[in-house]
Design an enzyme around this catalytic site. Sequence first.
Site, mmCIF file in Angstrom:
data_model
loop_
_atom_site.group_PDB
_atom_site.id
_atom_site.type_symbol
_atom_site.label_atom_id
_atom_site.label_comp_id
_atom_site.label_asym_id
_atom_site.label_seq_id
_atom_site.Cartn_x
_atom_site.Cartn_y
_atom_site.Cartn_z
ATOM 1 N N ASN A 168 48.760 40.811 39.274
ATOM 2 C CA ASN A 168 48.411 39.478 40.349
ATOM 3 C C ASN A 168 49.319 38.357 40.215
ATOM 4 O O ASN A 168 50.403 38.586 39.564
ATOM 5 C CB ASN A 168 47.076 39.272 39.671
ATOM 6 N N HIS A 227 40.262 44.407 46.210
ATOM 7 C CA HIS A 227 41.798 44.160 46.895
ATOM 8 C C HIS A 227 41.647 45.172 48.071
ATOM 9 O O HIS A 227 42.775 45.877 48.450
ATOM 10 C CB HIS A 227 42.804 44.891 45.791
ATOM 11 N N HIS A 258 48.060 52.813 39.897
ATOM 12 C CA HIS A 258 47.235 52.932 38.544
ATOM 13 C C HIS A 258 48.102 52.538 37.488
ATOM 14 O O HIS A 258 49.306 53.069 37.298
ATOM 15 C CB HIS A 258 47.007 54.645 38.347
ATOM 16 N N TYR A 308 41.005 53.593 37.707
ATOM 17 C CA TYR A 308 42.032 53.554 39.041
ATOM 18 C C TYR A 308 42.085 55.222 39.682
ATOM 19 O O TYR A 308 42.279 55.212 40.786
ATOM 20 C CB TYR A 308 43.617 53.182 38.684
HETATM 21 FE FE1 HDD Z 1 42.047 46.292 39.419
HETATM 22 C C1 HDD Z 1 42.556 47.535 42.459
HETATM 23 C C2 HDD Z 1 45.108 44.404 39.814
HETATM 24 C C3 HDD Z 1 41.532 44.543 36.565
HETATM 25 C C4 HDD Z 1 39.692 48.146 38.800
HETATM 26 N N1 HDD Z 1 43.390 45.896 40.803
HETATM 27 C C5 HDD Z 1 43.419 46.626 41.968
HETATM 28 C C6 HDD Z 1 44.748 46.105 42.838
HETATM 29 C C7 HDD Z 1 45.439 45.152 41.929
HETATM 30 C C8 HDD Z 1 44.641 45.118 40.799
HETATM 31 C C9 HDD Z 1 46.649 44.305 42.456
HETATM 32 C C10 HDD Z 1 45.080 46.702 44.228
HETATM 33 C C11 HDD Z 1 46.198 47.949 44.079
HETATM 34 C C12 HDD Z 1 46.360 48.337 45.603
HETATM 35 O O1 HDD Z 1 47.043 47.507 46.176
HETATM 36 O O2 HDD Z 1 45.920 49.382 45.899
HETATM 37 N N2 HDD Z 1 43.196 44.512 38.365
HETATM 38 C C13 HDD Z 1 44.237 43.915 38.681
HETATM 39 C C14 HDD Z 1 44.666 43.267 37.576
HETATM 40 C C15 HDD Z 1 43.664 43.118 36.570
HETATM 41 C C16 HDD Z 1 42.802 44.266 37.269
HETATM 42 C C17 HDD Z 1 46.160 42.426 37.565
HETATM 43 C C18 HDD Z 1 43.663 42.680 35.302
HETATM 44 C C19 HDD Z 1 44.702 42.366 34.609
HETATM 45 N N3 HDD Z 1 40.980 46.265 38.005
HETATM 46 C C20 HDD Z 1 40.832 45.610 36.878
HETATM 47 C C21 HDD Z 1 39.590 46.008 35.930
HETATM 48 C C22 HDD Z 1 39.153 47.149 36.759
HETATM 49 C C23 HDD Z 1 39.944 47.254 37.718
HETATM 50 C C24 HDD Z 1 39.245 45.597 34.552
HETATM 51 C C25 HDD Z 1 38.204 48.048 36.189
HETATM 52 C C26 HDD Z 1 37.527 48.161 34.835
HETATM 53 N N4 HDD Z 1 41.448 47.631 40.488
HETATM 54 C C27 HDD Z 1 40.062 48.349 39.918
HETATM 55 C C28 HDD Z 1 40.025 49.505 41.036
HETATM 56 C C29 HDD Z 1 40.998 49.348 42.312
HETATM 57 C C30 HDD Z 1 41.714 47.753 41.852
HETATM 58 C C31 HDD Z 1 38.515 49.595 41.346
HETATM 59 C C32 HDD Z 1 40.481 49.190 43.674
HETATM 60 C C33 HDD Z 1 41.354 50.045 44.699
HETATM 61 C C34 HDD Z 1 42.280 50.757 43.491
HETATM 62 O O3 HDD Z 1 41.690 50.249 42.355
HETATM 63 O O4 HDD Z 1 42.945 51.626 43.931
HETATM 64 O O5 HDD Z 1 40.237 50.707 40.309
#
Ligand code: HDD
Length: 719
Positions: free
Chosen positions: A145, A72, A336, A359
Amino acid sequence: MKKSTNKKQADLDSNKEDSQHQFLTTNQGLKINDNQNSLKAGERGPSLLEDFILREKITHFDHERIPERVVHARGEAAHGYFQVYESMAPYTKAKFLQDPAQKTPVFVRFSTVAGSRGSSDLARDVRGFAVKFYTEEGNYDLVGNNVPVFFIQDAIKFPDLIHAVKPEPHNEIPQAASAHDTFWDFISLLPESMHMIMWVMSDRALPRSLRMIEGFGVHTFKFINEQGKAFFVKFHWKPLLGVHSVSWDEAQKISGKDPDFHRRDLWEAIESGNFPEWEFGVQLVPEEDEHKFEFDLLDPTKLIPEELVPVMKIGKMTLDRNPDNFFAETEQVAFHPGHLVPGIDFTNDPLLQGRLFSYTDTQLTRLGSPNFHEIPINRPIAPVHNNQRDGHMRQTINHSKTSYEPNTLSGGCPFQAKMSEGGFTSHNERIEAHKIRGRSQSFFDHFSQATLFFNSQSDYEKNHIVDALSFELGNVKAEYIRKRMLKMLWYIDKGLAAKVAYNLGISIPSALETPLNQSYPADADVASYQPVIVKSSLEKSEALSMASTVKNSILTRKIAILVADGVSENSLKTMKSILQAQGAVVEIIAPKLGVVITENDQEIKVDKSFLTAASVLYDAVYVPGGSNSVDYLEADADAIHFLNETFKHCKAIAADSAALSVLKATYFGSKIPENYKDVSEILEGVFINNSIEALAGDFINAIALHRFWQREKKDKVPA
Ligand code: HDD
């Protein structure tokens, strides 16, 4: 600066800087006299180490970048507020869901998943829809999402999924695209991803605007009311403008013509006062009904069809303000799913459980300090008091002598809060279990909802899925990966698999020879890890198709008017003012910038030239009359290309009868009969009339319909 009534805006105001009528200074507040030259030993001599002004400026510059989000990374955000329609007290005690008079400030970030920060908005991808509610009880983040399900069932597979979809590690190709070997290698070994794959291969992955996407919390969460009763809840955002998409050909061209298309669209809509709005919806399931479904509520690859549990619309979100600074707000905002308020809780969905770790962890790398909650965009409007101290870039000056609890030196402060005082307690769920690294058998149906999704699509949406899969798999080099995917598609829908197989030049029988396993632990009994083939009791679910979305307005639609010198002032101005009265954004496009001279010698300002505009950036096109303008346009390759491409992308086209020859000069124009009455009977969505008012009426209805997708197969155009 005017004090805002929005509490979060008022909070942010204290950090805002305004350079108007101010001197240029160093970071220490020293006024700078020369920002053009470094300090040197003589005019032509070397720079001096002593030049602290040069050093400060360059040092800061050298450290301006922070790591982009690991997923993202590309995103844009806006401020706004949320209001509930009526108290949700029967279901949840969350304070921001009680009082219809209360406006809760929000900050919402939209994103693509796979691409880097500078990648195109129009990648075929899921869109992130992350909402931060600044509630009186602390921040609540709904990190969702625009697709209601996910690729994987367990967070332990997330790094694998993301490594597979990101550019390949040896050469960092391709950027922001899933059409490559590593993605489909992984996906074709993961039957649980099939439902989400159907969504990502559908038009949902190519939004016309971020203002026209749905949002979903994805996981099942819990609402808890004052009496401690729990309800399972799925969250929905429904855009008031409906859900609309562009075609794949268009998406690829927009990526070149304007890679910031979605970012610009969101920004401009808010700047012009057309505030995007979504209704907030919930699907509620009483706790005791947990096992009433043919799928597991904890499985994030499943949705609850709206036919089984209707979406109750409980409030509305309005985005009414663009950020003041992209980095400070949009880049530094940290979401988060574990930012909760009393009345909302998690479930044991294993994907959600893993997210709860990821997160905070990622913010430590990205924002560099455990004090990221103090960054203005992240800090709550609720007061923060605890014994967490120190760390990089600490802002708060805690003036108590104690930083531990219990204590008596500070009278025991800060206190724990009772539940009745708003203290958060986790839902008192009973769990009795063996420690096991495994997956529930109730998670093993991977195809029924993929099939339900495909069956629910209209014909044109099905065609787009076939085309998308043919494109993506067509870009996969390893033939055995293509075959493995075809076998998966066969389980979803035999017709779908057959059509894609045809496009790939592969025979279905040869594809079916590939074994179909999901991955399994080393010591597992492989037979027990086979996907379970289940038929959904529901044939179709209307809410899954975009065909039945809201199509009643042309608000904020972008319409091009093609003109040259000699244009009819009446034809142009009448159409323009009728469209604008309906809320459309109208732009005048001419061979060059400046002005065009109308047939009665009036000057009209030109917005874009054929060089700076492109048909893919508009929803519809109008050609006014005026004989010199018409003569010019019918002989102008750029104008004709503009029209052909508009037609190809199934958009509405209108022409004054006096401009008939311009349409006749297009590829599709040959189908217009000599004595036409209603051209739209032959060419859907194309209107020619000498009454501009009548023409505008037809044109407006057609633009509201968004697209005439039937044209794609019937009236193909080389453009
Ligand atoms: Fe995630 C970012 C949505 C599964 C780990 N995720 C992130 C963002 C969104 C989502 C919208 C961007 C937030 C922003 O604008 O800063 N993610 C989802 C959805 C998931 C999902 C709807 C499943 C239903 N994500 C998911 C899993 C993991 C992550 C299973 C890790 C185990 N996601 C992350 C992250 C991020 C992230 C690495 C990257 C940047 C951040 O968090 O702040 O932690």
